[in-house]
Design a protein around this motif. Structure first.
Motif, PDB file in Angstrom:
ATOM      1  N   GLN A  14       0.755  -1.628   0.270  1.00  0.00           N
ATOM      2  CA  GLN A  14       0.213  -0.027   0.354  1.00  0.00           C
ATOM      3  C   GLN A  14       0.616   1.799  -0.004  1.00  0.00           C
ATOM      4  O   GLN A  14       0.604   1.773  -0.505  1.00  0.00           O
ATOM      5  CB  GLN A  14      -0.844  -0.103   1.215  1.00  0.00           C
ATOM      6  CG  GLN A  14      -1.923  -1.141   1.547  1.00  0.00           C
ATOM      7  CD  GLN A  14      -2.459  -1.072   2.303  1.00  0.00           C
ATOM      8  OE1 GLN A  14      -2.534  -0.569   3.490  1.00  0.00           O
ATOM      9  NE2 GLN A  14      -4.054  -1.938   2.562  1.00  0.00           N
ATOM     10  N   ARG A  47       3.581   1.904  -1.160  1.00  0.00           N
ATOM     11  CA  ARG A  47       4.717   1.748  -2.584  1.00  0.00           C
ATOM     12  C   ARG A  47       4.258   1.970  -3.523  1.00  0.00           C
ATOM     13  O   ARG A  47       4.286   2.794  -4.786  1.00  0.00           O
ATOM     14  CB  ARG A  47       5.147   0.211  -2.717  1.00  0.00           C
ATOM     15  CG  ARG A  47       6.582   0.266  -4.806  1.00  0.00           C
ATOM     16  CD  ARG A  47       6.262  -1.234  -4.209  1.00  0.00           C
ATOM     17  NE  ARG A  47       5.466  -1.596  -4.770  1.00  0.00           N
ATOM     18  CZ  ARG A  47       4.849  -2.999  -5.096  1.00  0.00           C
ATOM     19  NH1 ARG A  47       5.109  -3.150  -3.851  1.00  0.00           N
ATOM     20  NH2 ARG A  47       3.357  -3.309  -5.316  1.00  0.00           N
ATOM     21  N   GLU A  48       2.895   1.743  -3.226  1.00  0.00           N
ATOM     22  CA  GLU A  48       1.678   2.160  -5.006  1.00  0.00           C
ATOM     23  C   GLU A  48       1.246   3.924  -4.544  1.00  0.00           C
ATOM     24  O   GLU A  48       1.053   4.229  -5.195  1.00  0.00           O
ATOM     25  CB  GLU A  48       0.275   0.886  -4.377  1.00  0.00           C
ATOM     26  CG  GLU A  48       0.386  -0.208  -4.899  1.00  0.00           C
ATOM     27  CD  GLU A  48      -0.298  -0.789  -5.172  1.00  0.00           C
ATOM     28  OE1 GLU A  48      -1.140  -0.757  -4.760  1.00  0.00           O
ATOM     29  OE2 GLU A  48      -0.349  -2.016  -5.037  1.00  0.00           O
ATOM     30  N   ARG A  50       1.895   6.996  -7.500  1.00  0.00           N
ATOM     31  CA  ARG A  50       0.719   7.922  -7.346  1.00  0.00           C
ATOM     32  C   ARG A  50       1.551   9.301  -6.884  1.00  0.00           C
ATOM     33  O   ARG A  50       0.890   9.776  -8.108  1.00  0.00           O
ATOM     34  CB  ARG A  50      -0.596   7.377  -6.454  1.00  0.00           C
ATOM     35  CG  ARG A  50      -1.302   6.060  -7.731  1.00  0.00           C
ATOM     36  CD  ARG A  50      -2.657   6.189  -6.938  1.00  0.00           C
ATOM     37  NE  ARG A  50      -2.787   5.882  -5.355  1.00  0.00           N
ATOM     38  CZ  ARG A  50      -2.713   4.402  -4.817  1.00  0.00           C
ATOM     39  NH1 ARG A  50      -2.861   3.550  -5.639  1.00  0.00           N
ATOM     40  NH2 ARG A  50      -2.924   4.225  -3.352  1.00  0.00           N
TER      41      ARG A  50
END
Length: 79
Positions: free
Chosen positions: A51, A53-54, A58
């Motif tokens: 989570q 990393r994402e 973004r």
């Protein structure tokens, strides 16, 4: 015993070898050239690390139209 990933410098062959940490790298089975140990990391596939990393990825991506948003009555977008 740990498994190590190697790449042959002369012929670019990639292979795995299992040996103790104190053992020297083996020679390439194809050309007898010198092997270089590769350091590979598997990405987090789930959980808290994924989570974070994402979210970081973004935040680095440019958003088309950012700064051109027109707020209308009752928009509620939070900008």
């Amino acid at each position: 015993m740990p498994t190590y990933d190697y790449e042959c410098t002369p012929c670019n062959l990639r292979l795995e070898a299992r040996h103790s940490i104190n053992t020297q790298a083996p020679n390439c089975p194809q050309c007898e050239g010198a092997l270089t140990r590769l350091i590979l990391c598997a990405p987090a596939a789930h959980g808290h690390m994924a989570q974070g990393r994402e979210q970081a990825m973004r935040s680095l991506q440019s958003t088309p139209g950012r700064g051109k948003h027109q707020h209308g009555p009752g928009c509620g977008c939070g900008h």
